[in-house]
Motif scaffolding. Structure first.
Motif, mmCIF file in Angstrom:
data_model
loop_
_atom_site.group_PDB
_atom_site.id
_atom_site.type_symbol
_atom_site.label_atom_id
_atom_site.label_comp_id
_atom_site.label_asym_id
_atom_site.label_seq_id
_atom_site.Cartn_x
_atom_site.Cartn_y
_atom_site.Cartn_z
ATOM 1 N N ILE A 29 0.901 -1.150 0.000
ATOM 2 C CA ILE A 29 0.000 0.000 0.000
ATOM 3 C C ILE A 29 0.945 1.206 0.000
ATOM 4 C CG2 ILE A 29 -1.875 1.195 1.191
ATOM 5 C CD1 ILE A 29 -2.354 -1.395 2.805
ATOM 6 N N VAL A 30 0.787 2.075 -0.974
ATOM 7 C CA VAL A 30 1.782 3.134 -1.161
ATOM 8 C C VAL A 30 1.144 4.525 -1.159
ATOM 9 C CG1 VAL A 30 3.429 1.713 -2.441
ATOM 10 C CG2 VAL A 30 1.567 2.853 -3.669
ATOM 11 N N MET A 31 1.991 5.508 -0.862
ATOM 12 C CA MET A 31 1.578 6.914 -0.971
ATOM 13 C C MET A 31 2.659 7.697 -1.688
ATOM 14 S SD MET A 31 -0.437 8.658 2.138
ATOM 15 C CE MET A 31 -0.625 10.130 1.138
ATOM 16 N N SER A 32 2.234 8.759 -2.318
ATOM 17 C CA SER A 32 3.179 9.674 -2.941
ATOM 18 C C SER A 32 3.927 10.421 -1.848
ATOM 19 C CB SER A 32 2.412 10.675 -3.816
ATOM 20 O OG SER A 32 3.277 11.718 -4.195
ATOM 21 N N ALA A 33 5.264 10.383 -1.891
ATOM 22 C CA ALA A 33 6.056 11.092 -0.875
ATOM 23 C C ALA A 33 5.820 12.596 -0.950
ATOM 24 C CB ALA A 33 7.542 10.775 -1.054
ATOM 25 N N ALA A 34 5.623 13.101 -2.167
ATOM 26 C CA ALA A 34 5.393 14.540 -2.348
ATOM 27 C C ALA A 34 4.157 14.977 -1.565
ATOM 28 C CB ALA A 34 5.216 14.865 -3.831
ATOM 29 N N ILE A 35 3.153 14.137 -1.527
ATOM 30 C CA ILE A 35 1.921 14.447 -0.793
ATOM 31 C C ILE A 35 2.105 14.154 0.693
ATOM 32 C CG2 ILE A 35 -0.536 13.872 -0.564
ATOM 33 C CD1 ILE A 35 0.279 15.315 -3.236
ATOM 34 N N PHE A 36 2.624 12.965 0.974
ATOM 35 C CA PHE A 36 2.794 12.521 2.369
ATOM 36 C C PHE A 36 3.585 13.544 3.182
ATOM 37 C CE2 PHE A 36 4.963 10.147 5.742
ATOM 38 C CZ PHE A 36 3.929 9.404 6.281
ATOM 39 N N ASP A 37 4.677 14.029 2.602
ATOM 40 C CA ASP A 37 5.571 14.945 3.326
ATOM 41 C C ASP A 37 4.914 16.288 3.645
ATOM 42 O OD1 ASP A 37 7.477 12.982 3.335
ATOM 43 O OD2 ASP A 37 8.656 13.819 1.672
#
Ligand code: MAV
Length: 326
Positions: A238-246
């Motif tokens: 299950i993944v998330m965009s780091a650009a968004i997560f950060d």
């Protein structure tokens, strides 16, 4: 054979993933399947758990049925921080950004479900996660998976002779093609949303996949012969965009990590538990014919040197040995 990889361009509007204008956050998700598939159910559980673990306002906009394309499209969106903020992906579909991530998705990596469980409950894959974040801008927040991949073909494939020169679709990572090449087949990387047509028109003679997806996308209509090669137990982060997560506040990040771990455990139990039943359902409905495959041991023997060479090239020999030894 010359195969071309054509990725369908998603027609959606790609900008504005997170609305920073208000305190409310909307996260956008994507699934290639409908509500019945374990990927979608796991993403729904993830959403529920994030909301439960977070005091602020967060909402979710999950697009189903491949509305935003296929996983190879989602990877690009996650990397760029547009259109898709969270999803579930096959590691082999992330190879364009991280050469090492498909290692966790190699055929014949796990001996059985116990081994797979042991590895996924350890931190054996931590270096691969770190590389993915660095190289792809993708954060793994949990692990779904547990489907068993078999060959699905237009005609029966029951032994090594019938597998020889078998024109089959594989996922885009080089290690996937190398693996099926080593066992004598003629693999070709083709986008997932072109597989059905490619089999129907005879461009290829089959592919390999897990029961849940064969059922959900009705691949049995063109590839009704299932050969029990049982070559892969899936690992589906299950993944998330780091650009968004950060950009999210620390409390929401923490809620996401907790939710990812729990939703992953939920999803793994769901998919691994249902795998055999789904095969049986399709067989009972007359949609598939299940064949034993004579030669799994031989396949394993032929594939191991390919795995060793791949790990060595990545400097991941120790990691592979560690996983094998668990
Ligand atoms: C199945 O639908 C899933 O394992 C998915 O994660 C993969 O991308 C897909 O197969 C595939 O073979 O590309």
């Amino acid at each position: 054979f010359n195969f071309s990889i054509k990725t369908m361009a998603a027609t959606a509007v790609l900008l504005g993933s997170v609305s920073f204008a208000s305190a409310d956050v909307t996260l956008r998700g994507a699934s290639m399947f409908d509500e019945e598939h374990s990927f979608t159910k796991t993403l729904r559980e993830f959403e529920r758990l994030v909301a439960e673990n977070y005091d602020g306002e967060v909402s979710f906009d999950l697009r189903l049925n491949g509305e935003l394309g296929v996983e190879s499209d989602y990877v690009t969106y996650l990397n760029q921080g547009v259109a898709v903020d969270y999803t579930i992906l096959a590691p082999s579909n992330m190879a364009v950004f991280s050469e090492s991530i498909p290692l966790m998705d190699m055929p014949f990596l796990f001996r059985d479900l116990d081994h797979w469980n042991a590895v996924l409950s350890s931190d054996a894959f931590a270096p691969l996660e770190a590389d993915l974040r660095e190289a792809a801008g993708i954060v793994i927040v949990g692990y779904h998976g547990g489907g068993v991949r078999n060959l699905a073909s237009a005609e029966p494939i029951t032994n090594m002779e019938e597998l020889a020169d078998h024109r089959m679709r594989v996922m885009g990572a080089p290690i996937q093609a190398q693996t099926f090449d080593a066992v004598g087949a003629a693999p070709a990387a083709i986008a997932y949303n072109e597989v059905y047509n490619a089999i129907q028109t005879g461009v290829i003679a089959g592919f390999e996949n897990e029961a849940a997806s064969i059922q959900n996308l009705k691949f049995y209509e063109v590839a009704p012969h299932i050969s029990l090669t049982q070559h892969t137990i899936t690992v589906r982060p299950i993944v998330m965009s780091a650009a968004i997560f950060d950009e999210l506040d620390a409390d929401l990040q923490a809620a996401i990590m907790t939710a990812g771990a729990e939703a992953g455990a939920f999803g793994r139990a769901l998919e691994s538990g249902a795998d055999g039943e789904i095969l049986q359902e399709m067989a009972d409905a007359g949609q598939i014919v299940i064949h034993e495959f004579d030669g799994r041991e031989k396949m394993l023997e032929l594939v191991q040197p390919v795995q060793d060479a791949y790990a060595e090239e990545l400097g991941a020999t120790e990691l592979l040995e560690n996983v094998r030894g668990m």
